[in-house]
Design a protein around this motif. Structure first.
Motif, PDB file in Angstrom:
ATOM      1  N   SER A   1     -12.479  -4.666  10.428  1.00  0.00           N
ATOM      2  CA  SER A   1     -11.854  -5.894   9.949  1.00  0.00           C
ATOM      3  C   SER A   1     -11.247  -5.750   8.554  1.00  0.00           C
ATOM      4  N   LEU A   2     -11.458  -4.619   7.897  1.00  0.00           N
ATOM      5  CA  LEU A   2     -10.885  -4.423   6.574  1.00  0.00           C
ATOM      6  C   LEU A   2      -9.362  -4.450   6.657  1.00  0.00           C
ATOM      7  N   THR A   3      -8.733  -5.100   5.703  1.00  0.00           N
ATOM      8  CA  THR A   3      -7.278  -5.147   5.675  1.00  0.00           C
ATOM      9  C   THR A   3      -6.723  -3.815   5.177  1.00  0.00           C
ATOM     10  N   PRO A   4      -5.450  -3.505   5.462  1.00  0.00           N
ATOM     11  CA  PRO A   4      -4.848  -2.280   4.913  1.00  0.00           C
ATOM     12  C   PRO A   4      -4.957  -2.204   3.393  1.00  0.00           C
ATOM     13  N   ARG A   5      -4.825  -3.336   2.734  1.00  0.00           N
ATOM     14  CA  ARG A   5      -4.943  -3.345   1.270  1.00  0.00           C
ATOM     15  C   ARG A   5      -6.360  -2.949   0.849  1.00  0.00           C
ATOM     16  N   GLN A   6      -7.371  -3.480   1.524  1.00  0.00           N
ATOM     17  CA  GLN A   6      -8.747  -3.131   1.188  1.00  0.00           C
ATOM     18  C   GLN A   6      -9.011  -1.651   1.438  1.00  0.00           C
ATOM     19  N   ARG A   7      -8.469  -1.120   2.516  1.00  0.00           N
ATOM     20  CA  ARG A   7      -8.652   0.304   2.814  1.00  0.00           C
ATOM     21  C   ARG A   7      -7.983   1.166   1.758  1.00  0.00           C
TER      22      ARG A   7
ATOM     23  N   ARG B   1       2.316   1.454  -6.062  1.00  0.00           N
ATOM     24  CA  ARG B   1       1.783   2.595  -5.314  1.00  0.00           C
ATOM     25  C   ARG B   1       0.633   2.136  -4.410  1.00  0.00           C
ATOM     26  N   VAL B   2      -0.175   1.190  -4.885  1.00  0.00           N
ATOM     27  CA  VAL B   2      -1.228   0.633  -4.039  1.00  0.00           C
ATOM     28  C   VAL B   2      -0.592  -0.065  -2.834  1.00  0.00           C
ATOM     29  N   ALA B   3       0.468  -0.827  -3.083  1.00  0.00           N
ATOM     30  CA  ALA B   3       1.158  -1.525  -2.000  1.00  0.00           C
ATOM     31  C   ALA B   3       1.768  -0.548  -1.008  1.00  0.00           C
ATOM     32  N   GLU B   4       2.330   0.565  -1.515  1.00  0.00           N
ATOM     33  CA  GLU B   4       2.892   1.584  -0.624  1.00  0.00           C
ATOM     34  C   GLU B   4       1.802   2.180   0.259  1.00  0.00           C
ATOM     35  N   SER B   5       0.643   2.465  -0.340  1.00  0.00           N
ATOM     36  CA  SER B   5      -0.467   3.028   0.426  1.00  0.00           C
ATOM     37  C   SER B   5      -0.936   2.058   1.503  1.00  0.00           C
ATOM     38  N   ALA B   6      -1.042   0.781   1.147  1.00  0.00           N
ATOM     39  CA  ALA B   6      -1.463  -0.226   2.119  1.00  0.00           C
ATOM     40  C   ALA B   6      -0.458  -0.330   3.259  1.00  0.00           C
ATOM     41  N   GLN B   7       0.819  -0.259   2.931  1.00  0.00           N
ATOM     42  CA  GLN B   7       1.852  -0.331   3.965  1.00  0.00           C
ATOM     43  C   GLN B   7       1.764   0.877   4.900  1.00  0.00           C
ATOM     44  N   GLU B   8       1.507   2.042   4.336  1.00  0.00           N
ATOM     45  CA  GLU B   8       1.387   3.249   5.154  1.00  0.00           C
ATOM     46  C   GLU B   8       0.162   3.160   6.064  1.00  0.00           C
ATOM     47  N   ILE B   9      -0.953   2.654   5.532  1.00  0.00           N
ATOM     48  CA  ILE B   9      -2.161   2.488   6.341  1.00  0.00           C
ATOM     49  C   ILE B   9      -1.907   1.503   7.472  1.00  0.00           C
TER      50      ILE B   9
ATOM     51  N   MET C   1      -9.860   3.938  -0.797  1.00  0.00           N
ATOM     52  CA  MET C   1      -9.493   5.349  -0.942  1.00  0.00           C
ATOM     53  C   MET C   1      -9.145   5.679  -2.382  1.00  0.00           C
ATOM     54  N   ILE C   2      -8.492   4.759  -3.072  1.00  0.00           N
ATOM     55  CA  ILE C   2      -8.146   5.008  -4.475  1.00  0.00           C
ATOM     56  C   ILE C   2      -9.414   5.099  -5.314  1.00  0.00           C
ATOM     57  N   ARG C   3     -10.372   4.210  -5.075  1.00  0.00           N
ATOM     58  CA  ARG C   3     -11.633   4.274  -5.826  1.00  0.00           C
ATOM     59  C   ARG C   3     -12.373   5.575  -5.541  1.00  0.00           C
ATOM     60  N   LEU C   4     -12.269   6.070  -4.320  1.00  0.00           N
ATOM     61  CA  LEU C   4     -12.952   7.307  -3.952  1.00  0.00           C
ATOM     62  C   LEU C   4     -12.296   8.524  -4.590  1.00  0.00           C
ATOM     63  N   CYS C   5     -10.971   8.552  -4.624  1.00  0.00           N
ATOM     64  CA  CYS C   5     -10.243   9.772  -4.991  1.00  0.00           C
ATOM     65  C   CYS C   5      -9.821   9.834  -6.447  1.00  0.00           C
ATOM     66  N   PHE C   6      -9.819   8.696  -7.154  1.00  0.00           N
ATOM     67  CA  PHE C   6      -9.381   8.668  -8.536  1.00  0.00           C
ATOM     68  C   PHE C   6     -10.578   8.424  -9.453  1.00  0.00           C
ATOM     69  N   ALA C   7     -10.629   9.133 -10.573  1.00  0.00           N
ATOM     70  CA  ALA C   7     -11.654   8.855 -11.573  1.00  0.00           C
ATOM     71  C   ALA C   7     -11.374   7.518 -12.247  1.00  0.00           C
TER      72      ALA C   7
END
Length: 338
Positions: free
Chosen positions: A200-206, A225-233, A210-216
C-alpha cells in the motif's frame, strides 16, 4: 596528490606490494559545475543477440571522444547516473544501461538474473558498441557486474570505477533494509497483513525510503529528483516483470556471496588487469566500508577513495567528488601514471 578531506583508507586486507599508496588518488582540478536541474538523459532501446537493453546517452565533447558506460545497482536504473554523466560529458560520451528487468529493459524469456548473466549482457552490449575499450563504471550490484566484465573481457574495458561494489557482506543488520517490516512479510499468519501494508506504500513513500537507505544525508536530494524517482517507481509498478526481476536479482546476488571460495567475487578482483578506482562512502549502510580496502587491494591496479559523510550511492550524493576522482584516474592513465 591526495585530498585529506576525501581520501583515506579503512578496513583490513592483504599486503599490497606496490610503490604507489593505495589511497594516492589524483583528483582533477578541472572546473566542474553541478546542475541538478537537468532531467534524465534521453533513452532508446538497443537490440542485442539475446536481449534488448534500454540505454540513456549523454553526448560527449566530440564524436571521437572516449565512451563511459554506467551500470546501476539493485533496484536502480540508468537515471542513477544523470548527474555524474553530465559532469564527465566534457571528457567522454556517456551511456547508462538499464539492466534486464530494471528501468525500461524488459528481461528476455528464460533470463535467470544471476550476476554472471547480467555481466554477459553488459559484455555483449560493450562488444557491439565498436568504440574500442570503454571506461566502465558500476555502483553496488552494478559494481560487481562491472568487475566480472573487466575480469572476463579485459579487451572491452579501458578503466574500471567501482562505487560501493556489492562484494560479499553477509552481516545481519536490519538497517540494510528499506523497510524494517520486510523480514516479517515472510512469516506465517503475520506475513499477509505486513505484505499488504508494504504493497500500500505510495511511489513517493517508496522513493523516500530508498533515499533514506542509500544516502547519508537525504537532505542533499533536490525535491525534483525525489519526484523523478517516485514517477519512475510508479511506472515500474505497472510492469509485469519488475517485481520478479528485483527479487530474483537479489537472490542471484546472495548466491554469488555464498559460493565456494574458489568462485567468490574475492577471487574475481585479482583477475582485473585494467586500472581501477574504488569509491566508497564511509556511512554506507548496505555494503560496509570495512570491505573497501580489501576490494581495492585485491585489484592489481586498484586505488581507493573513501568519501566521508556519504552513503551507498556516492555518484548521486557526491557527484562532484566522484567526478574529480574519475577524471583524475583517466588523466593519470593517459599519462601512464596509474
Amino acid at each position: 596528490m591526495t585530498d585529506a578531506h576525501s581520501t583515506h583508507a579503512t578496513g583490513g586486507g592483504q599486503a599490497r606490494p606496490a610503490r604507489v599508496p593505495l589511497t594516492f588518488v589524483p583528483l582533477s582540478t578541472a572546473p566542474l559545475e553541478l546542475d541538478t536541474s537537468i532531467p534524465p538523459w534521453p533513452g532508446r532501446q538497443v537490440p542485442l543477440a539475446g536481449a534488448t537493453l534500454h540505454v540513456r546517452e549523454t553526448p560527449g565533447p566530440h564524436p571521437d571522444a572516449p565512451t563511459a558506460v554506467y551500470v546501476h545497482g539493485l533496484g536502480g536504473s540508468a537515471t542513477n547516473w544523470t548527474d555524474l554523466a553530465n559532469l564527465l560529458a566534457g571528457s567522454a560520451h556517456g551511456v547508462a544501461v538499464d539492466l534486464p528487468g530494471f528501468g525500461q529493459s524488459e528481461p528476455p524469456a528464460g533470463f535467470d538474473f544471476a550476476l554472471t548473466s547480467h555481466a554477459a549482457v553488459v559484455a555483449d552490449y560493450l562488444a557491439g558498441l565498436d568504440r574500442g575499450p570503454v571506461h566502465l563504471l558500476g555502483n553496488s550490484m552494478g559494481g560487481a557486474i562491472a568487475m566480472l566484465v573487466a575480469a572476463e573481457r579485459p579487451e572491452l574495458v579501458r578503466t574500471l570505477t567501482l562505487v560501493s561494489p556489492a562484494v560479499p557482506d553477509l552481516r545481519p543488520d536490519l538497517r540494510r533494509m528499506a523497510d524494517p517490516r520486510m523480514p516479517l512479510a515472510y512469516l506465517p499468519v503475520l506475513g499477509g497483513p505486513v505484505r499488504r501494508q508494504l504493497a500500500s506504500l505510495t511511489p513517493r513513500q517508496r522513493a523516500e525510503q530508498m533515499i533514506r537507505l542509500c544516502f547519508a544525508d537525504p537532505g542533499r536530494v533536490p525535491e525534483h529528483r525525489v519526484a523523478e524517482s517516485a514517477q519512475e517507481i510508479a511506472g515500474r509498478l505497472g510492469l509485469p516483470w519488475a517485481a520478479d526481476a528485483i527479487n530474483r536479482s537479489t537472490l542471484g546476488l546472495i548466491r554469488a556471496w555464498l559460493v565456494p571460495r574458489a568462485r567468490s567475487l574475492w577471487q574475481v578482483a585479482p583477475r582485473v588487469s585494467v586500472p581501477a578506482l574504488v569509491v566508497w562512502g564511509d556511512r554506507d549502510r548496505l555494503v560496509s566500508v570495512r570491505k573497501a580496502a580489501r576490494t581495492a587491494e585485491l585489484l592489481p591496479r586498484g586505488r581507493l577513495l573513501v568519501l566521508p559523510g556519504t552513503g551507498h550511492c556516492a555518484q548521486m550524493e557526491q557527484p562532484v567528488s566522484v567526478a574529480r576522482a574519475v577524471l583524475g584516474m583517466w588523466g593519470a592513465v593517459a599519462e601512464r601514471a596509474w
